[in-house]
Design an enzyme around this catalytic site. Sequence first.
Site, PDB file in Angstrom:
ATOM      1  N   ARG A 158      40.425  45.000  41.862  1.00 54.68           N
ATOM      2  CA  ARG A 158      41.324  45.029  42.395  1.00 54.68           C
ATOM      3  C   ARG A 158      41.475  45.342  43.933  1.00 54.68           C
ATOM      4  O   ARG A 158      42.615  44.839  44.237  1.00 54.68           O
ATOM      5  CB  ARG A 158      42.755  45.158  41.498  1.00 54.68           C
ATOM      6  N   TYR A 161      42.076  43.958  47.673  1.00 51.12           N
ATOM      7  CA  TYR A 161      43.294  43.214  47.356  1.00 51.12           C
ATOM      8  C   TYR A 161      45.027  44.331  47.265  1.00 51.12           C
ATOM      9  O   TYR A 161      45.548  44.512  48.660  1.00 51.12           O
ATOM     10  CB  TYR A 161      43.540  42.358  46.807  1.00 51.12           C
ATOM     11  N   ASN A 206      47.426  28.479  35.269  1.00 46.35           N
ATOM     12  CA  ASN A 206      45.729  28.071  33.834  1.00 46.35           C
ATOM     13  C   ASN A 206      46.792  27.597  32.946  1.00 46.35           C
ATOM     14  O   ASN A 206      46.244  26.565  32.094  1.00 46.35           O
ATOM     15  CB  ASN A 206      45.587  29.433  33.995  1.00 46.35           C
ATOM     16  N   ASP A 287      43.532  44.845  34.757  1.00 47.81           N
ATOM     17  CA  ASP A 287      45.086  44.471  34.484  1.00 47.81           C
ATOM     18  C   ASP A 287      46.079  45.576  34.155  1.00 47.81           C
ATOM     19  O   ASP A 287      46.276  46.403  33.055  1.00 47.81           O
ATOM     20  CB  ASP A 287      44.840  43.800  33.487  1.00 47.81           C
TER      21      ASP A 287
END
Length: 336
Positions: A158, A161, A206, A287
């Site tokens: 990650r 970003y 999703n 995450d």
Amino acid sequence: MRDLVDAPEPMGAGHKKVIIVAGGAGFLGSALCARLLNAGHSIVCVDNLLTGDFANVAHLATNPQFRFIRHDIIAPLRLAGPVDEIYNMACPASPPRYQTDPIHTFRTCVEGSLNLLNLAEEKQARILQSSTSEVYGDPEISLQVESYRGNVNTVGPRACYDEGKRASETLFWEYGAHRGLETRIARIFNTYGPRMHPEDGRVVSNFIVQALRGEALTVYGDGSQTRSFCFVDDLVEGLVRLMASDEKMPVNLGNPGEFTMLELADKVLAKIGSDLPVCFRPLPKDDPRQRCPDISRAKRILGWEPRVSLDRGLDLTIPWFAERLSAERRKGALVS
Ligand code: UDP
């Protein structure tokens, strides 16, 4: 990529401001373009169409006050004529999308911001950066307040970003604090609504798309991680108010309603297809475990807080996805 030299159209009666929306064909950018155009401003929508889609702004393109320029902000953008405001919404924001070309993502955040800051300086325009709750990384505190410095892995998947957005905040802060530019920094938390790309890869799109297709909902990890979901119209209102304010330091914009991913799955299943199963998939590396904004500053400085609950927002979003999927099915049937 190319440099652009472009003369603006003469402004019609009732013209208010000339506003550039970089990333204007994306999910958030297109909603912002619509809102600003409705308010009577002239919009220059700039997008490289990497994750943005011209279809998101096609309904605006007939308005003479709207102009679309295909351009990647990694290259300097040259425009003739005055510019009053610049919103930088340009960057893929979904983990699978921004991880596809991490170097390009990082360059978009850093070089893209620098190019737009230089343009703002040249035009003496106000400029707003769409930063992100990802600057807090995997936060050790809840709620996340703007003074929290974050817990970010500089070398994880990650990072392109998260660290790109952190560096862009530094650039904005430097231009604002030391070069006299009118800069604004919005730390945007998870946002959803119509015009998210069905294959975007984020959890709300999703789950809705999977439920509409009658598929199992993919829950990553054990589903106990939390996110706070803000409806797009609320978020756009916050951006416009922040731009109009005098605040140069970062401001959180998000909905403080916090849900686990299992709770979100339950909501979507209750609305679309409660007999569908969920299936568990590995939790992606790094995450974040939790995410919930402290929006005290936004309330105080902008007089802003979200109005749309997650339930209401899903009711506004699901029909859009249903229509989009059935349009795709009709198109597929015509082609085959
Ligand atoms: N997630 C999930 N199923 C999916 C997509 C995402 O459980 O099909 C999880 C993901 O692991 C994360 C949360 O939902 O914990 C939010 O993911 P998203 O990509 O929407 O946003 P971000 O991680 O950038 O906040």
